[in-house]
Write a protein that holds these residues in place. Structure first.
Motif, PDB file in Angstrom:
ATOM      1  N   UNK A  17      35.708  57.340  41.643  1.00 51.60           N
ATOM      2  CA  UNK A  17      36.061  57.139  40.466  1.00 51.60           C
ATOM      3  C   UNK A  17      34.421  56.222  40.795  1.00 51.60           C
ATOM      4  N   UNK A  18      33.057  56.321  41.974  1.00 52.38           N
ATOM      5  CA  UNK A  18      31.752  55.585  42.099  1.00 52.38           C
ATOM      6  C   UNK A  18      32.258  53.736  41.615  1.00 52.38           C
ATOM      7  N   UNK A  19      32.612  52.900  42.289  1.00 57.71           N
ATOM      8  CA  UNK A  19      33.213  52.311  42.046  1.00 57.71           C
ATOM      9  C   UNK A  19      33.125  51.461  43.096  1.00 57.71           C
ATOM     10  N   UNK A  20      32.053  49.606  43.026  1.00 62.86           N
ATOM     11  CA  UNK A  20      32.090  49.347  44.026  1.00 62.86           C
ATOM     12  C   UNK A  20      33.045  49.147  45.395  1.00 62.86           C
ATOM     13  N   UNK A  21      33.259  48.322  46.186  1.00 65.68           N
ATOM     14  CA  UNK A  21      34.441  48.123  46.425  1.00 65.68           C
ATOM     15  C   UNK A  21      34.470  46.060  46.345  1.00 65.68           C
ATOM     16  N   UNK A  22      33.580  46.078  46.519  1.00 67.20           N
ATOM     17  CA  UNK A  22      33.647  44.288  45.620  1.00 67.20           C
ATOM     18  C   UNK A  22      34.054  44.124  44.472  1.00 67.20           C
ATOM     19  N   UNK A  23      33.987  45.409  42.943  1.00 68.66           N
ATOM     20  CA  UNK A  23      33.873  44.839  42.020  1.00 68.66           C
ATOM     21  C   UNK A  23      35.876  45.227  41.505  1.00 68.66           C
ATOM     22  N   UNK A  24      36.075  46.454  43.018  1.00 68.54           N
ATOM     23  CA  UNK A  24      37.297  46.628  42.841  1.00 68.54           C
ATOM     24  C   UNK A  24      38.611  45.139  43.375  1.00 68.54           C
ATOM     25  N   UNK A  25      37.642  44.962  43.986  1.00 66.49           N
ATOM     26  CA  UNK A  25      38.414  44.026  45.084  1.00 66.49           C
ATOM     27  C   UNK A  25      38.768  42.691  44.529  1.00 66.49           C
ATOM     28  N   UNK A  26      37.385  42.126  43.133  1.00 74.65           N
ATOM     29  CA  UNK A  26      37.344  41.455  42.193  1.00 74.65           C
ATOM     30  C   UNK A  26      38.246  42.107  41.215  1.00 74.65           C
ATOM     31  N   UNK A  27      38.599  42.973  40.351  1.00 80.16           N
ATOM     32  CA  UNK A  27      39.776  43.611  39.198  1.00 80.16           C
ATOM     33  C   UNK A  27      40.725  42.931  39.437  1.00 80.16           C
ATOM     34  N   UNK A  28      40.909  43.782  41.684  1.00 77.04           N
ATOM     35  CA  UNK A  28      42.594  43.708  41.981  1.00 77.04           C
ATOM     36  C   UNK A  28      42.559  41.206  41.888  1.00 77.04           C
ATOM     37  N   UNK A  29      41.453  41.033  42.291  1.00 76.24           N
ATOM     38  CA  UNK A  29      42.423  39.877  42.253  1.00 76.24           C
ATOM     39  C   UNK A  29      42.337  39.118  43.395  1.00 76.24           C
ATOM     40  N   UNK A  30      41.612  40.137  44.291  1.00 71.19           N
ATOM     41  CA  UNK A  30      41.680  39.325  45.929  1.00 71.19           C
ATOM     42  C   UNK A  30      40.398  39.734  46.157  1.00 71.19           C
ATOM     43  N   UNK A  31      39.957  39.279  47.624  1.00 68.93           N
ATOM     44  CA  UNK A  31      38.999  38.817  48.056  1.00 68.93           C
ATOM     45  C   UNK A  31      38.319  40.217  48.508  1.00 68.93           C
ATOM     46  N   UNK A  32      37.473  40.345  48.776  1.00 70.04           N
ATOM     47  CA  UNK A  32      36.541  41.690  49.104  1.00 70.04           C
ATOM     48  C   UNK A  32      36.968  41.544  51.070  1.00 70.04           C
ATOM     49  N   UNK A  33      36.587  41.248  52.094  1.00 71.76           N
ATOM     50  CA  UNK A  33      37.574  40.930  53.136  1.00 71.76           C
ATOM     51  C   UNK A  33      38.454  41.287  53.165  1.00 71.76           C
TER      52      UNK A  33
END
Length: 80
Positions: A17-33
């Motif tokens: 889906x060509x989504x950035x990990x940081x963007x997915x983390x934000x959508x999931x409401x969790x930290x990127x780490x």
């Protein structure tokens, strides 16, 4: 299911889906780490996170089941 396998499957979904990990983390409401640790198999996905991934990527029940619970997916069977 082993966290490493689930992490690899979710990573393939992210790449597809060509989504950035940081963007997915934000959508999931969790930290990127935290998301990176789950993708690396160091942590397991919680049920609420699985539901968020299902909704974000608009997965049906079968796709969600294969992603998080199946021993091998149909695609993995073909590659064997």
């Amino acid at each position: 299911m082993e966290p490493e396998i689930v992490g690899k499957r979710v990573m393939k979904l992210i790449e597809k889906h060509n989504i950035e990990i940081g963007k997915l983390a934000s959508k999931m409401q969790i930290k990127e780490k935290a998301l990176k640790e789950k993708l690396e198999g160091k942590q397991e996905f919680y049920l609420d996170e699985m539901i968020k991934i299902k909704n974000i990527f608009q997965l049906n029940a079968r796709e969600c089941d294969e992603l998080f619970f199946a021993e091998t997916t149909e695609i993995e069977k073909i590659r064997q």
